[in-house]
Structures are given as C-alpha cells and as structure tokens.
Design a protein around this motif. Structure first.
Motif, short mmCIF file in Angstrom:
data_model
loop_
_atom_site.label_atom_id
_atom_site.label_comp_id
_atom_site.label_asym_id
_atom_site.label_seq_id
_atom_site.Cartn_x
_atom_site.Cartn_y
_atom_site.Cartn_z
N PHE A 1 92.83 8.46 16.54
CA PHE A 1 92.38 7.25 15.84
C PHE A 1 92.50 5.99 16.67
O PHE A 1 91.81 5.01 16.39
CB PHE A 1 93.16 7.10 14.52
N MET A 2 93.32 6.00 17.71
CA MET A 2 93.39 4.82 18.59
C MET A 2 92.08 4.60 19.33
O MET A 2 91.73 3.47 19.68
CB MET A 2 94.53 4.97 19.59
N VAL A 3 91.35 5.66 19.59
CA VAL A 3 90.06 5.52 20.26
C VAL A 3 88.89 5.62 19.30
O VAL A 3 87.74 5.44 19.69
CB VAL A 3 89.90 6.57 21.39
N ALA A 4 89.18 5.89 18.01
CA ALA A 4 88.10 6.12 17.05
C ALA A 4 87.33 4.85 16.72
O ALA A 4 86.14 4.92 16.39
CB ALA A 4 88.67 6.71 15.76
N GLY A 5 87.99 3.68 16.81
CA GLY A 5 87.30 2.44 16.49
C GLY A 5 86.09 2.21 17.38
O GLY A 5 85.03 1.79 16.93
N GLY A 6 86.24 2.53 18.66
CA GLY A 6 85.15 2.31 19.59
C GLY A 6 84.29 3.53 19.87
O GLY A 6 83.15 3.40 20.32
N HIS A 7 84.85 4.72 19.57
CA HIS A 7 84.13 5.94 19.96
C HIS A 7 83.90 6.91 18.80
O HIS A 7 83.29 7.94 18.99
CB HIS A 7 84.90 6.66 21.06
N GLY A 8 84.40 6.58 17.63
CA GLY A 8 84.17 7.45 16.47
C GLY A 8 85.28 8.45 16.25
O GLY A 8 85.99 8.83 17.19
N VAL A 9 85.45 8.88 15.00
CA VAL A 9 86.43 9.91 14.66
C VAL A 9 85.91 11.25 15.15
O VAL A 9 84.71 11.55 15.09
CB VAL A 9 86.67 9.93 13.14
N ALA A 10 86.83 12.09 15.64
CA ALA A 10 86.42 13.33 16.30
C ALA A 10 85.72 14.30 15.36
O ALA A 10 84.86 15.05 15.77
CB ALA A 10 87.64 14.00 16.93
N ALA B 1 89.42 2.90 11.04
CA ALA B 1 89.74 3.97 11.98
C ALA B 1 90.84 3.54 12.94
O ALA B 1 91.84 4.25 13.13
CB ALA B 1 88.48 4.37 12.75
N LEU B 2 90.67 2.38 13.55
CA LEU B 2 91.69 1.90 14.50
C LEU B 2 92.99 1.61 13.78
O LEU B 2 94.09 1.87 14.31
CB LEU B 2 91.19 0.66 15.22
N GLY B 3 92.90 1.10 12.55
CA GLY B 3 94.10 0.77 11.79
C GLY B 3 94.96 1.98 11.50
O GLY B 3 96.20 1.89 11.49
N VAL B 4 94.34 3.11 11.23
CA VAL B 4 95.11 4.34 11.02
C VAL B 4 95.93 4.65 12.27
O VAL B 4 97.13 4.97 12.19
CB VAL B 4 94.18 5.52 10.67
N GLY B 5 95.31 4.55 13.44
CA GLY B 5 96.03 4.79 14.69
C GLY B 5 97.14 3.78 14.91
O GLY B 5 98.25 4.13 15.34
#
Length: 206
Positions: free
Chosen positions: A196-205, A134-138
């Motif tokens: 996706f920058m915040v998805a690593g820690g908080h999940g994909v929307a 997730a974070l990697g995509v961002g």
C-alpha cells in the motif's frame, strides 16, 4: 580497504557516488548542474531508511530468531551468547532509529506536498480516495509498526539485554514472549504495508 573499511566510509562513499551520478544525470539532461529537487531528496532518504528498517525486521524474524533457537537447542554448540552480545545491540540500534527515520521522512514528504492530512484521514478530508485511501492504509500500517518498535519491542528488548535492573525470571519470560509475538506481528503487517505504500502512485496489486 581504505574508505570501505568502516561503516562511516561506506555511507560517505555511497552518498558521494549518488551525488556524483545525480550531477552527471543533471548535466546530460540539460537541467543544470545543481537542479536540486527537495522532494526527490526526501523520497530517497525515506526509501533508504525504509529498506534498512524492513530489512532488519526480516533479518530478526527469518534469520536471527530461528538461529537463536537452534543455537540454544544445540548442546554442543557455542550457544546464542555471541549473537545476543555482539550482533543484537547493533542490529536493534539501526532497527529502531531506521524506523523513526522512515516514518519521519515519510511524514515530511507528505507535509511538504500538502498531503499529510488527506493521507492520514484516508482521503476523507479531501475526497481523494483513489490516492489517499490506498497510501493512507500503508501509512497507518507503518505508524503501527513504529509504535510497536518503540513502545513494545524496545522496552522489552532492554529487559532481555540486561539494561533494566530488578527484572525477575517471570518478567524476562514475559518479555521474551512479547518480543517474539510483536516481531512476528510486525513482519506480517510489513507485507501489506509495502504494497500500500506504493499503491497510491502505482495501484493496488490485486
């Protein structure tokens, strides 16, 4: 206005207030006055630089480009020269260096936490797809944006601003089209990048 009469003063005041509040919070929490957190400092710098970068990206796309078009079409108006001469160079200066600072502080954070390779390989090197994918995509979207800023937008903006000699009308027209197109592409890419920058820690929307 004293300190607030200059951009430098605003930065000094903002950073100074941040430090003062951080020290106060440390004391209240009983962590010690100088409970220095390197990762928190890097993350803070990354977020501030990112806000400047993406904020200016949206300014260019949603404010300046439509305003320039309207000013050009207005035969009785002052024209777009003032924007191009006084605002654009300053905005581009902050824009391109904020882009580099955002990417650099983000990479530094990942390197410090030992996640750089995992994130840039989308979790393939570590098997941690839940976080690193997730974070990697961002991160990769941000890297594409950075490339576009320095390799495409800035060289063509220099032509439009008259900083490159020997540019003919056909090249200027091509540069103008390229800037407008890539700026729009970056605006589009920035929206999933932020998710996706915040998805690593908080999940994909979704």
């Amino acid at each position: 206005m004293g300190l607030l009469s200059s951009i430098r003063g605003v930065w000094i005041a903002g950073i100074g207030l941040s430090i003062l509040l951080a020290l106060s919070v440390n004391l209240i929490n009983g962590d010690g006055l100088f409970a220095f957190n390197t990762l928190a400092l890097i993350r803070w710098a990354h977020i501030v630089a990112g806000i400047i970068w993406v904020g200016l990206l949206y300014y260019f796309n949603f404010v300046q480009m439509p305003a320039m078009a309207a000013a050009t079409a207005d035969e009785n108006g002052p024209g777009p020269a003032a924007i191009g001469r006084y605002i654009l160079p300053r905005a581009l200066l902050w824009f391109r260096w904020a882009a580099l600072a955002t990417w650099g502080t983000g990479a530094l954070y990942l390197l410090t936490t030992g996640q750089l390779l995992s994130v840039f390989t989308l979790g393939l090197s570590s098997g941690d797809t839940e976080y690193a994918l997730a974070l990697g995509v961002g991160v990769w979207l941000g890297t594409i944006l950075l490339f576009n800023v320095w390799a495409i937008l800035w060289p063509n903006q220099k032509k439009l601003m008259g900083l490159v000699s020997g540019v003919n009308e056909a090249e200027l027209a091509k540069a103008k089209t390229r800037v407008a197109t890539v700026a729009r592409v970056n605006a589009v890419l920035s929206i999933p990048m932020l998710m996706f920058m915040v998805a690593g820690g908080h999940g994909v929307a979704l």
